[in-house]
Enzyme design. Sequence first.
Site, short mmCIF file in Angstrom:
data_model
loop_
_atom_site.label_atom_id
_atom_site.label_comp_id
_atom_site.label_asym_id
_atom_site.label_seq_id
_atom_site.Cartn_x
_atom_site.Cartn_y
_atom_site.Cartn_z
N LYS A 184 41.56 30.40 52.42
CA LYS A 184 42.38 31.55 52.79
C LYS A 184 42.50 31.74 54.30
O LYS A 184 43.52 32.24 54.78
CB LYS A 184 41.84 32.84 52.15
CG LYS A 184 42.16 32.96 50.67
CD LYS A 184 41.72 34.31 50.13
CE LYS A 184 42.18 34.51 48.71
NZ LYS A 184 41.89 35.85 48.20
N ASP A 236 47.10 40.30 48.56
CA ASP A 236 45.88 40.91 48.02
C ASP A 236 45.81 42.41 48.34
O ASP A 236 45.39 43.22 47.50
CB ASP A 236 44.63 40.24 48.61
CG ASP A 236 44.26 38.95 47.89
OD1 ASP A 236 44.67 38.76 46.73
OD2 ASP A 236 43.56 38.12 48.50
P1 NAP Z 1 33.55 36.47 50.77
O1 NAP Z 1 34.52 36.26 51.85
O2 NAP Z 1 32.51 35.44 50.48
O3 NAP Z 1 32.82 37.89 51.09
C1 NAP Z 1 31.77 38.39 50.31
C2 NAP Z 1 31.04 39.48 51.10
O4 NAP Z 1 29.99 39.97 50.28
C3 NAP Z 1 30.41 39.01 52.41
O5 NAP Z 1 30.52 40.01 53.38
C4 NAP Z 1 28.96 38.80 52.01
O6 NAP Z 1 28.06 39.01 53.08
C5 NAP Z 1 28.77 39.90 51.01
N1 NAP Z 1 27.68 39.60 50.09
C6 NAP Z 1 27.57 38.54 49.27
N2 NAP Z 1 26.42 38.61 48.56
C7 NAP Z 1 25.79 39.74 48.97
C8 NAP Z 1 24.56 40.36 48.63
N3 NAP Z 1 23.76 39.83 47.70
N4 NAP Z 1 24.23 41.50 49.26
C9 NAP Z 1 25.03 42.05 50.18
N5 NAP Z 1 26.22 41.51 50.56
C10 NAP Z 1 26.59 40.37 49.95
O7 NAP Z 1 34.27 36.68 49.36
P2 NAP Z 1 35.68 37.44 49.13
O8 NAP Z 1 36.78 36.45 49.12
O9 NAP Z 1 35.73 38.58 50.07
O10 NAP Z 1 35.51 37.92 47.60
C11 NAP Z 1 34.58 38.92 47.31
C12 NAP Z 1 34.69 39.37 45.85
O11 NAP Z 1 35.96 39.93 45.62
C13 NAP Z 1 34.52 38.24 44.84
O12 NAP Z 1 33.76 38.73 43.76
C14 NAP Z 1 35.95 37.94 44.41
O13 NAP Z 1 36.00 37.42 43.09
C15 NAP Z 1 36.57 39.33 44.48
N6 NAP Z 1 38.03 39.28 44.68
C16 NAP Z 1 38.83 39.79 43.69
C17 NAP Z 1 40.20 39.77 43.84
C18 NAP Z 1 41.08 40.33 42.76
O14 NAP Z 1 42.29 40.03 42.74
N7 NAP Z 1 40.56 41.16 41.88
C19 NAP Z 1 40.78 39.24 45.00
C20 NAP Z 1 39.93 38.73 46.00
C21 NAP Z 1 38.54 38.75 45.82
P3 NAP Z 1 27.77 37.88 54.20
O15 NAP Z 1 29.03 37.81 55.01
O16 NAP Z 1 26.60 38.42 54.91
O17 NAP Z 1 27.49 36.63 53.41
#
Ligand code: NAP
Length: 286
Positions: free
Chosen positions: A72, A110
Amino acid sequence: MTTIDGTTQLLGIIGDPVAHSLSPVMHNAALQSLGQNYVYLPFPVLSQHLPSALAGLAAIGVQGLNVTIPHKQAVIPHLIAIDSAAKAIGAVNTLYRRDPSGGWIGSNTDWQGFLAPLLTLPIPWDQQTATILGAGGAARAVIQACWHLGVGQVQVVGRSPEGLLALQQQWPALLIRTWGELEACLPHTHLLVNTTPIGMLGKSPNDSPLSLPQLGMLPGGSIVYDLIYTPRPTLLLDQAMRVGLMAIDGLEMLVQQGSIALSSWLGSTVPVEVMRQVVLERLLTP
Ligand code: NAP
């Protein structure tokens, strides 16, 4: 079923992995319902192949692409333009081309997908505080959406100080918080959004970013919005409903971001209900 012939147009999704994606089933159901001679395919693309894959998919005339993890942000340098929202968010989830011989243009749907369920609620957003858990790519789309909605105060809870500061540089009015400060934020939070993967099937379906007592610290009438859509409900949303809060999961965001992308590729309205139903059916299939 659409008959694939010499004039069939191609759409698809690039990512690594893409096998789990619900986008092919969602888009193909909509295309069939519209009687459009298109197919939407999953294209697994390794990071090191991203530039050649983009060039190759353009060369064979693919009309539009969705972009998922891990491309992305990495895709941006390979585009000829991105729209203003994608620029602010710093991530792209939809690609299209203006002319058949031209390069890819990036946009981000999104943030609009996230907004869709909130726009149906009669809430004075300028008097509300949103607290966003996590500071990754999805959080950036949620922040952009909250500003667009006119939310009075937006704060992000993250675990990396560098990541939080980078977000504040992009959006100077944003408040940044550590996880240790979360409990102090809860009594003033009207919209709590989980953008971490905590609670997701395949990762930690029995976990929640907030305990039941912490959920009880939110004011009555607050909304708890989890971007995760498997399991349905997540433990966070199950417990939010138990303490009488409004719960929204990520399914509608998924459907709406997809419908906006498909509509922009086809230049027409798309059957959102067909897309929603096929995703629901797929999620209910063991
Ligand atoms: P990402 O870029 O990997 O971001 C995840 C964030 O969560 C990061 O800031 C990470 O922190 C934090 N994190 C991960 N594990 C953690 C923990 N155990 N404790 C505290 N913080 C934690 O992923 P993303 O693309 O943003 O996606 C995030 C979620 O949104 C996923 O579950 C995805 O499936 C969902 N999503 C859904 C849609 C939809 O259409 N419904 C669209 C997009 C995303 P660090 O930076 O410190 O690692």
